[in-house]
Design an enzyme around this catalytic site. Structure first.
Site, PDB file in Angstrom:
ATOM      1  N   GLU A  12       0.174   3.870  13.249  1.00  0.00           N
ATOM      2  CA  GLU A  12      -1.390   3.240  13.913  1.00  0.00           C
ATOM      3  C   GLU A  12      -1.030   2.319  15.272  1.00  0.00           C
ATOM      4  O   GLU A  12      -1.906   2.363  15.977  1.00  0.00           O
ATOM      5  CB  GLU A  12      -2.207   2.559  13.002  1.00  0.00           C
ATOM      6  N   ASP A 198     -10.703   9.872   4.699  1.00  0.00           N
ATOM      7  CA  ASP A 198     -11.069  10.543   3.374  1.00  0.00           C
ATOM      8  C   ASP A 198     -12.197  10.118   2.705  1.00  0.00           C
ATOM      9  O   ASP A 198     -12.890   9.016   3.232  1.00  0.00           O
ATOM     10  CB  ASP A 198      -9.732  10.411   2.317  1.00  0.00           C
TER      11      ASP A 198
END
Ligand code: ADE
Length: 231
Positions: A12, A198
């Site tokens: 990230e 998700d």
């Protein structure tokens, strides 16, 4: 002003670190603190690792040793509820640690015992800055609300139902609530911004891998927008 940027995973921060003019990298508590200039602002960017303890240690170091005056946490989260789908963005306006449980003493689930607050509120200015930046990312919807945190990767429909019913949460992850807790104790303004990777349901880990690159792109764009707009 020194802005602290925390992410749990190295993927990230990879793009962001490439854009940063790094003056020095200090290793502390097994974490690399990258101090330098990013888009014209002084920042310390660090990968804290996964979970509440890593995130708490990292946040306290940013505050005590680097005098971070604002902290932004970016990363991924499991979405809660049918409307929130992978790729969407959730900006926390407050966080609760869902795995804190002293209900045996009459506390609500999530309450840190003997603390004078139930939730940890994000800084209003940082939330509205994040909202403005996210609204320019038209590819994905953005939501503002509660994020819940615990030392669990959640892949269980019953658990996410419980997060909705008990906490009215929009997303779950593993660091934000402890970063928020440490910032609260130190009176440091913060915000947590997560890309949904998700739906925290039984197939959570399958979506997760697929959506990491989207999350990385989101985090980098959001941070760029926010840093450029900061005073
Ligand atoms: N981060 C991303 N997805 C998650 C999930 N399902 N549970 C906890 N943390 C997450």
């Amino acid at each position: 002003m020194v802005l602290g940027i925390i992410s749990a995973m190295s993927e990230e921060l990879e793009l962001l670190l490439k854009e940063m003019d790094i003056e020095r990298t200090d290793k502390k508590a097994n974490m690399e603190f990258n101090y330098g200039t990013l888009w014209g602002k002084k920042v310390v960017a660090v990968v804290c690792g996964i979970g509440k303890v890593n995130a708490a240690v990292c946040t306290q170091i940013l505050i005590s040793e680097y005098k971070a005056s604002k902290i932004v946490n970016v990363g991924v989260a499991g979405g809660i509820g049918a409307e929130i789908v992978p790729g969407d963005l959730v900006i926390a306006n407050n966080l609760v640690q869902h795995d804190m449980d002293t209900t045996a003493f009459g506390d609500k689930h999530g309450q840190v015992p003997r603390l004078d607050t139930f939730d940890f509120k994000c800084d209003e200015e940082l939330v509205s800055l994040a909202k403005n930046v996210c609204s320019n990312i038209t590819k994905h919807k953005s939501f503002v609300g509660r994020i819940v945190t615990g030392d669990q990767f959640v892949a269980n429909v019953n658990k996410i139902r419980w997060f909705h019913e008990e906490f009215n949460a929009l997303a779950c992850e593993m660091e934000g609530g402890s970063i928020a807790h440490v910032c609260y104790l130190n009176h440091v303004p913060f915000v947590v911004i997560r890309s949904i990777s998700d739906n925290a349901n039984t197939g959570a880990h399958m979506d997760y891998e697929k959506f990491i690159p989207i999350a990385v792109e989101n985090s980098t764009n959001i941070l760029k927008g926010m840093v450029l707009a900061m005073k």
